[in-house]
Design a protein around this motif. Sequence first.
Motif, PDB file in Angstrom:
ATOM      1  N   THR A 154       0.857  -1.191   0.000  1.00  0.00           N
ATOM      2  CA  THR A 154       0.000   0.000   0.000  1.00  0.00           C
ATOM      3  C   THR A 154       0.885   1.230   0.000  1.00  0.00           C
ATOM      4  O   THR A 154       1.854   1.305   0.749  1.00  0.00           O
ATOM      5  CB  THR A 154      -0.912   0.002   1.244  1.00  0.00           C
ATOM      6  N   GLY A 155       0.542   2.195  -0.855  1.00  0.00           N
ATOM      7  CA  GLY A 155       1.263   3.459  -0.913  1.00  0.00           C
ATOM      8  C   GLY A 155       0.475   4.543  -0.201  1.00  0.00           C
ATOM      9  O   GLY A 155      -0.751   4.602  -0.320  1.00  0.00           O
ATOM     10  N   ILE A 156       1.195   5.390   0.546  1.00  0.00           N
ATOM     11  CA  ILE A 156       0.551   6.442   1.339  1.00  0.00           C
ATOM     12  C   ILE A 156       1.287   7.762   1.127  1.00  0.00           C
ATOM     13  O   ILE A 156       2.514   7.791   1.073  1.00  0.00           O
ATOM     14  CB  ILE A 156       0.570   6.075   2.843  1.00  0.00           C
ATOM     15  N   SER A 157       0.518   8.851   1.054  1.00  0.00           N
ATOM     16  CA  SER A 157       1.083  10.197   0.958  1.00  0.00           C
ATOM     17  C   SER A 157       0.215  11.173   1.717  1.00  0.00           C
ATOM     18  O   SER A 157      -0.985  10.949   1.871  1.00  0.00           O
ATOM     19  CB  SER A 157       1.128  10.670  -0.504  1.00  0.00           C
ATOM     20  N   VAL A 158       0.821  12.266   2.163  1.00  0.00           N
ATOM     21  CA  VAL A 158       0.082  13.414   2.696  1.00  0.00           C
ATOM     22  C   VAL A 158       0.466  14.570   1.782  1.00  0.00           C
ATOM     23  O   VAL A 158       1.590  15.065   1.830  1.00  0.00           O
ATOM     24  CB  VAL A 158       0.442  13.702   4.169  1.00  0.00           C
ATOM     25  N   ILE A 159      -0.464  14.947   0.912  1.00  0.00           N
ATOM     26  CA  ILE A 159      -0.172  15.901  -0.154  1.00  0.00           C
ATOM     27  C   ILE A 159      -1.327  16.887  -0.314  1.00  0.00           C
ATOM     28  O   ILE A 159      -2.404  16.691   0.232  1.00  0.00           O
ATOM     29  CB  ILE A 159       0.055  15.155  -1.496  1.00  0.00           C
ATOM     30  N   ARG A 160      -1.081  17.923  -1.111  1.00  0.00           N
ATOM     31  CA  ARG A 160      -2.162  18.818  -1.494  1.00  0.00           C
ATOM     32  C   ARG A 160      -2.892  18.166  -2.680  1.00  0.00           C
ATOM     33  O   ARG A 160      -2.301  17.385  -3.415  1.00  0.00           O
ATOM     34  CB  ARG A 160      -1.609  20.185  -1.902  1.00  0.00           C
ATOM     35  N   GLU A 161      -4.160  18.535  -2.861  1.00  0.00           N
ATOM     36  CA  GLU A 161      -4.914  17.949  -3.980  1.00  0.00           C
ATOM     37  C   GLU A 161      -4.238  18.224  -5.315  1.00  0.00           C
ATOM     38  O   GLU A 161      -4.272  17.382  -6.210  1.00  0.00           O
ATOM     39  CB  GLU A 161      -6.363  18.470  -3.984  1.00  0.00           C
ATOM     40  N   ASP A 162      -3.586  19.376  -5.446  1.00  0.00           N
ATOM     41  CA  ASP A 162      -2.954  19.690  -6.731  1.00  0.00           C
ATOM     42  C   ASP A 162      -1.545  19.096  -6.868  1.00  0.00           C
ATOM     43  O   ASP A 162      -0.845  19.386  -7.827  1.00  0.00           O
ATOM     44  CB  ASP A 162      -2.978  21.196  -7.023  1.00  0.00           C
ATOM     45  N   ASP A 163      -1.131  18.242  -5.933  1.00  0.00           N
ATOM     46  CA  ASP A 163       0.125  17.507  -6.076  1.00  0.00           C
ATOM     47  C   ASP A 163      -0.056  16.257  -6.935  1.00  0.00           C
ATOM     48  O   ASP A 163       0.891  15.516  -7.160  1.00  0.00           O
ATOM     49  CB  ASP A 163       0.690  17.093  -4.701  1.00  0.00           C
ATOM     50  N   ILE A 164      -1.280  16.015  -7.395  1.00  0.00           N
ATOM     51  CA  ILE A 164      -1.571  14.882  -8.276  1.00  0.00           C
ATOM     52  C   ILE A 164      -1.672  15.416  -9.701  1.00  0.00           C
ATOM     53  O   ILE A 164      -2.318  16.426  -9.951  1.00  0.00           O
ATOM     54  CB  ILE A 164      -2.886  14.185  -7.860  1.00  0.00           C
ATOM     55  N   PHE A 165      -0.991  14.736 -10.634  1.00  0.00           N
ATOM     56  CA  PHE A 165      -1.087  15.106 -12.045  1.00  0.00           C
ATOM     57  C   PHE A 165      -2.280  14.397 -12.659  1.00  0.00           C
ATOM     58  O   PHE A 165      -2.420  13.179 -12.532  1.00  0.00           O
ATOM     59  CB  PHE A 165       0.177  14.697 -12.809  1.00  0.00           C
ATOM     60  N   SER A 166      -3.150  15.167 -13.294  1.00  0.00           N
ATOM     61  CA  SER A 166      -4.257  14.597 -14.050  1.00  0.00           C
ATOM     62  C   SER A 166      -4.318  15.312 -15.390  1.00  0.00           C
ATOM     63  O   SER A 166      -4.524  16.526 -15.436  1.00  0.00           O
ATOM     64  CB  SER A 166      -5.573  14.781 -13.295  1.00  0.00           C
ATOM     65  N   LEU A 167      -4.101  14.564 -16.461  1.00  0.00           N
ATOM     66  CA  LEU A 167      -4.101  15.159 -17.798  1.00  0.00           C
ATOM     67  C   LEU A 167      -5.429  15.849 -18.082  1.00  0.00           C
ATOM     68  O   LEU A 167      -5.471  16.896 -18.718  1.00  0.00           O
ATOM     69  CB  LEU A 167      -3.815  14.083 -18.856  1.00  0.00           C
ATOM     70  N   MET A 168      -6.530  15.316 -17.536  1.00  0.00           N
ATOM     71  CA  MET A 168      -7.844  15.904 -17.762  1.00  0.00           C
ATOM     72  C   MET A 168      -7.984  17.284 -17.100  1.00  0.00           C
ATOM     73  O   MET A 168      -8.805  18.083 -17.517  1.00  0.00           O
ATOM     74  CB  MET A 168      -8.944  14.985 -17.217  1.00  0.00           C
ATOM     75  N   LYS A 169      -7.197  17.536 -16.049  1.00  0.00           N
ATOM     76  CA  LYS A 169      -7.335  18.794 -15.317  1.00  0.00           C
ATOM     77  C   LYS A 169      -6.256  19.818 -15.656  1.00  0.00           C
ATOM     78  O   LYS A 169      -6.250  20.910 -15.111  1.00  0.00           O
ATOM     79  CB  LYS A 169      -7.305  18.516 -13.808  1.00  0.00           C
ATOM     80  N   ILE A 170      -5.330  19.452 -16.543  1.00  0.00           N
ATOM     81  CA  ILE A 170      -4.226  20.356 -16.891  1.00  0.00           C
ATOM     82  C   ILE A 170      -4.656  21.297 -18.004  1.00  0.00           C
ATOM     83  O   ILE A 170      -5.309  20.889 -18.964  1.00  0.00           O
ATOM     84  CB  ILE A 170      -2.990  19.530 -17.355  1.00  0.00           C
TER      85      ILE A 170
END
Length: 179
Positions: A154-170
Amino acid sequence: MDFNLVVSTGRRLEGRCADELRYIGDLVGIRIAQTSFTGFDGLITGYVNGDPVDFVKRLKELVGSGRYVPRFVLKVVPIMRTVKTNIDEISKAAVDLASRYLGPGETYKVEVRKRGVDLDRMDVIDSIASKISNKVRLENPDKVIQVEIFPSRTGISVIREDDIFSLMKINVNTKQGNE
């Protein structure tokens, strides 16, 4: 197998996605040490030599500038720590990361993505949230405790929502006209 990126692509495009991820790593100056098939359609994991959050930030800058637009890498989630898929291990690691990356007064939410496991999503969320004193905010939290559950790791992170790359949202800055 440890990983620090979870990458989404189209179904049956995992191989091309892995190749493109390595190419992107070269472009942004952070080498992709390895990629692995997860056994789930459209999903691979990767391991970058360096900070996975910085990798995603550089990827977003690259795509936002219009210099390169991925064809196969659709979404990239940075992972700060991996643990054995076990609710106690997941909770312990998530609470430890939250103590380091969740500031006093910051709000958070727990986001769980599980694949091929029998763990109850709400049990995972409760095991983490019950040990964190910060306020939960489901809409626009300061941080997200991201939990990516696979059968063995299992992978875990504590990040901001915009720390995720989404091609649909760029928003790709494509220059029109005279160059």
